[in-house]
Design a protein around this motif. Structure first.
Motif, PDB file in Angstrom:
ATOM      1  N   LEU A   6      -2.378  12.531  -7.416  1.00  0.00           N
ATOM      2  CA  LEU A   6      -2.088  11.206  -6.869  1.00  0.00           C
ATOM      3  C   LEU A   6      -3.337  10.357  -7.027  1.00  0.00           C
ATOM      4  CD1 LEU A   6      -0.596  12.204  -3.367  1.00  0.00           C
ATOM      5  CD2 LEU A   6       0.591  12.140  -5.532  1.00  0.00           C
ATOM      6  N   LYS A   7      -3.200   9.223  -7.706  1.00  0.00           N
ATOM      7  CA  LYS A   7      -4.352   8.338  -7.892  1.00  0.00           C
ATOM      8  C   LYS A   7      -4.138   7.038  -7.135  1.00  0.00           C
ATOM      9  CE  LYS A   7      -6.415   4.742 -10.071  1.00  0.00           C
ATOM     10  NZ  LYS A   7      -5.977   3.391 -10.452  1.00  0.00           N
ATOM     11  N   PHE A   8      -5.159   6.624  -6.393  1.00  0.00           N
ATOM     12  CA  PHE A   8      -5.067   5.384  -5.630  1.00  0.00           C
ATOM     13  C   PHE A   8      -6.106   4.387  -6.122  1.00  0.00           C
ATOM     14  CE2 PHE A   8      -3.307   8.763  -3.105  1.00  0.00           C
ATOM     15  CZ  PHE A   8      -2.101   8.202  -2.675  1.00  0.00           C
ATOM     16  N   GLY A   9      -5.636   3.212  -6.523  1.00  0.00           N
ATOM     17  CA  GLY A   9      -6.516   2.174  -7.060  1.00  0.00           C
ATOM     18  C   GLY A   9      -7.240   1.408  -5.962  1.00  0.00           C
ATOM     19  N   GLY A  10      -8.056   0.464  -6.387  1.00  0.00           N
ATOM     20  CA  GLY A  10      -8.947  -0.274  -5.488  1.00  0.00           C
ATOM     21  C   GLY A  10      -8.271  -0.930  -4.292  1.00  0.00           C
ATOM     22  N   ILE A 170       0.448   7.271 -10.202  1.00  0.00           N
ATOM     23  CA  ILE A 170      -0.573   6.219 -10.134  1.00  0.00           C
ATOM     24  C   ILE A 170      -0.129   5.201  -9.095  1.00  0.00           C
ATOM     25  CG2 ILE A 170      -1.769   4.395 -11.473  1.00  0.00           C
ATOM     26  CD1 ILE A 170      -2.430   7.029 -12.732  1.00  0.00           C
ATOM     27  N   TYR A 171      -0.743   5.256  -7.918  1.00  0.00           N
ATOM     28  CA  TYR A 171      -0.404   4.304  -6.851  1.00  0.00           C
ATOM     29  C   TYR A 171      -1.251   3.050  -6.993  1.00  0.00           C
ATOM     30  CZ  TYR A 171       2.384   7.654  -4.196  1.00  0.00           C
ATOM     31  OH  TYR A 171       3.352   8.514  -3.779  1.00  0.00           O
ATOM     32  N   THR A 172      -0.569   1.882  -6.968  1.00  0.00           N
ATOM     33  CA  THR A 172      -1.310   0.642  -7.161  1.00  0.00           C
ATOM     34  C   THR A 172      -0.747  -0.461  -6.282  1.00  0.00           C
ATOM     35  OG1 THR A 172      -2.077  -0.911  -8.866  1.00  0.00           O
ATOM     36  CG2 THR A 172       0.065   0.102  -9.256  1.00  0.00           C
ATOM     37  N   ASP A 173      -1.040  -1.728  -6.623  1.00  0.00           N
ATOM     38  CA  ASP A 173      -0.611  -2.840  -5.762  1.00  0.00           C
ATOM     39  C   ASP A 173       0.685  -3.500  -6.233  1.00  0.00           C
ATOM     40  OD1 ASP A 173      -1.645  -3.994  -8.014  1.00  0.00           O
ATOM     41  OD2 ASP A 173      -3.077  -5.299  -6.994  1.00  0.00           O
ATOM     42  N   VAL A 174       1.280  -3.001  -7.323  1.00  0.00           N
ATOM     43  CA  VAL A 174       2.600  -3.484  -7.737  1.00  0.00           C
ATOM     44  C   VAL A 174       3.538  -2.266  -7.715  1.00  0.00           C
ATOM     45  CG1 VAL A 174       2.001  -5.509  -9.131  1.00  0.00           C
ATOM     46  CG2 VAL A 174       1.832  -3.236 -10.147  1.00  0.00           C
ATOM     47  N   ILE A 177       5.835  -0.746 -13.420  1.00  0.00           N
ATOM     48  CA  ILE A 177       5.457  -1.468 -14.628  1.00  0.00           C
ATOM     49  C   ILE A 177       6.518  -2.531 -14.883  1.00  0.00           C
ATOM     50  CG2 ILE A 177       5.070  -1.247 -17.119  1.00  0.00           C
ATOM     51  CD1 ILE A 177       4.240   1.753 -16.343  1.00  0.00           C
ATOM     52  N   TYR A 178       6.066  -3.742 -15.122  1.00  0.00           N
ATOM     53  CA  TYR A 178       6.965  -4.873 -15.322  1.00  0.00           C
ATOM     54  C   TYR A 178       6.977  -5.298 -16.793  1.00  0.00           C
ATOM     55  CZ  TYR A 178       7.711  -5.763 -10.332  1.00  0.00           C
ATOM     56  OH  TYR A 178       8.098  -5.667  -9.016  1.00  0.00           O
ATOM     57  N   THR A 179       7.934  -6.178 -17.115  1.00  0.00           N
ATOM     58  CA  THR A 179       8.019  -6.704 -18.484  1.00  0.00           C
ATOM     59  C   THR A 179       6.752  -7.469 -18.869  1.00  0.00           C
ATOM     60  OG1 THR A 179       9.273  -8.502 -17.496  1.00  0.00           O
ATOM     61  CG2 THR A 179      10.536  -6.824 -18.698  1.00  0.00           C
TER      62      THR A 179
END
Ligand code: ADP
Ligand code: ASP
Ligand code: MG
Length: 406
Positions: A6-10, A170-174, A177-179
């Motif tokens: 599990l990866k957590f971004g900034g 990959i945990y992030t703020d969105v 993955i978007y178009t």
């Protein structure tokens, strides 16, 4: 034992509240498989450190630069391990040195060579969730390196590959993955799945939701990757290892649009057109580990030609230095450097079987009065170099031209 990375971004570890929320996500994930956690620095921290370095030295020594900018990840790793212990999930943080995450010695662009996972396995056997600093590595000499901006993604996928984990999340703020970047085009659509091949092109062309080297690792070692939000629940986007079926290929000709703003364009005007010109210009640049992107050589006139290429602005100073030192003997009239350039790329595996995508894109941009200065194409991608001020508009125009919101 089955593991999951599990990866957590900034932004996911950007405050004490966020770190506590992430600890709970990890506690939940432990029900599926044993978590191996990778963290980025708290949001804004790496930028802050880079600014400090640039304030103290106009061209900071590369070794010290990496020693400095790698520190943010140690802070977030230790804080997250504390937070996990607080909710009764035993945990220990580890730096790259502690797990011998060996890399090449190219500072700020280091590549992972080898991971010694004895300590990680030891932690797991003793029921400690390992929280590992992303983005950093060490050389054989024990110097700290970093993996390039966004490099924690690569740490995570490399660990998942080495540990043969079930998946890398990959945990992030969105929430997936978007178009295209939803922060630029609010109508962008979330994708449930995307092919590895498309993700390679999107990341390679600037979609920073995942570092391109991470996608390359995932592709090479067949690691299933999911991108999802640490703020809201949901299944996110799966980067699928399977080939797309013809049905979806026929439907979606273009799957996404990526862009990059921080580009520099170098033009050698009036270079003597003789064999070996490209390699004498690009050789020394490649030797520094710098990626040269769109390259154009014009038709020659009177034995002279113009040779143009783009690089990321972060490499601009190094390329300038190479032009002034190593390329001193090169025969040319002028060197033009344009820092006001950006790139927009249209990506889709379906483009392979459809003609006319490029001309549709050119027409749409012409209608919006956007001038194209360079074009490069591959089977599943068209990249256009334009003025940086036109990038957002171009992304919007192309997104609606190809009806990606639908
Ligand atoms: P983290 O700190 O979690 O690593 P990043 O800022 O590196 O997060 O990456 C997430 C950001 O990537 C999003 O906030 C979004 O602005 C950007 N992004 C660019 N292209 C895309 C895309 N196609 N889909 C989703 N996000 C994208
Ligand atoms: N903290 C590093 C950066 O800001 C690495 C990462 O976020 O993945 O680039
Ligand atoms: Mg990132």
């Amino acid at each position: 034992m089955k593991t999951i990375v599990l990866k957590f971004g900034g932004t996911s570890v950007g405050s004490i509240e966020r770190i506590s929320a992430v600890a709970k996500i990890i506690r939940e994930a432990k029900k599926e498989a044993f978590p191996i956690v990778v963290v980025s620095a708290m949001s804004g921290e790496t930028d802050r450190l880079i600014n400090l370095a640039n304030e103290i030295h106009e061209n900071p020594p590369k070794r010290e630069f990496d020693a400095l900018i790698s520190t943010g990840e140690k802070v977030s790793a230790a804080l997250l391990a504390m937070s996990l212990n607080k909710i009764d999930v035993p945990s220990k943080s580890y730096s790259a040195a502690q797990i011998s995450m060996r890399t090449t010695s190219q500072f700020s662009k280091a590549k992972i060579i080898n991971i010694d996972f004895t300590r990680i396995e030891e932690a797991i056997q003793n029921n400690f969730v390992p929280v590992i600093t992303g983005f950093q590595g060490i050389t054989d000499d024990g110097d700290v390196t970093t993996l390039g901006r966004g490099g924690s993604d690569t740490t995570a996928v490399a660990l998942a590959a080495a540990m043969k984990s079930l998946r890398c999340d990959i945990y992030t703020d969105v929430d997936g993955i978007y178009t295209t970047d939803p922060n630029v085009v609010p109508e962008a659509k979330k994708l449930d799945r995307i092919t590895m091949e498309e993700m390679l092109e999107l990341s390679g062309q600037g979609a920073k939701v995942m570092q391109v080297r991470a996608v390359e690792f995932a592709n090479k070692y067949k690691v299933p990757v999911r991108v999802l939000s640490s703020f809201t629940s949901g299944a996110g986007t799966l980067i699928s290892l399977e080939e797309p079926d013809m049905d979806t290929m026929e439907k979606a000709v273009v799957s996404g649009i990526a862009f990059q703003k921080d580009q520099s364009k170098f033009t050698f005007q009036g270079v003597k057109d003789s064999p070996g010109i490209a390699s004498s210009i690009l050789g020394p640049i490649a030797a520094e580990g710098i990626e040269v992107d769109v390259i154009i050589q014009n038709i020659s006139n009177d034995g002279k030609t113009d040779f143009t290429f783009t690089v990321s602005s972060t490499d601009r100073k190094t390329v300038e230095a190479i032009c002034n030192d190593q390329l001193q003997d090169l025969d040319y009239d002028n060197l033009l450097i344009d820092n006001n350039v950006g790139k927009v790329s249209i990506v889709g595996v379906g483009m392979r079987t459809h003609a006319g995508i490029a001309s549709r894109a050119f027409q749409a941009l012409a209608r919006a009065s956007i001038n194209i200065s360079m074009i490069s194409t591959s089977e599943i991608k068209i990249t256009l170099v334009i003025n940086v001020d036109d990038v957002n508009n171009a992304v919007q125009v192309l997104h609606s031209e190809f009806e990606l919101e639908k």
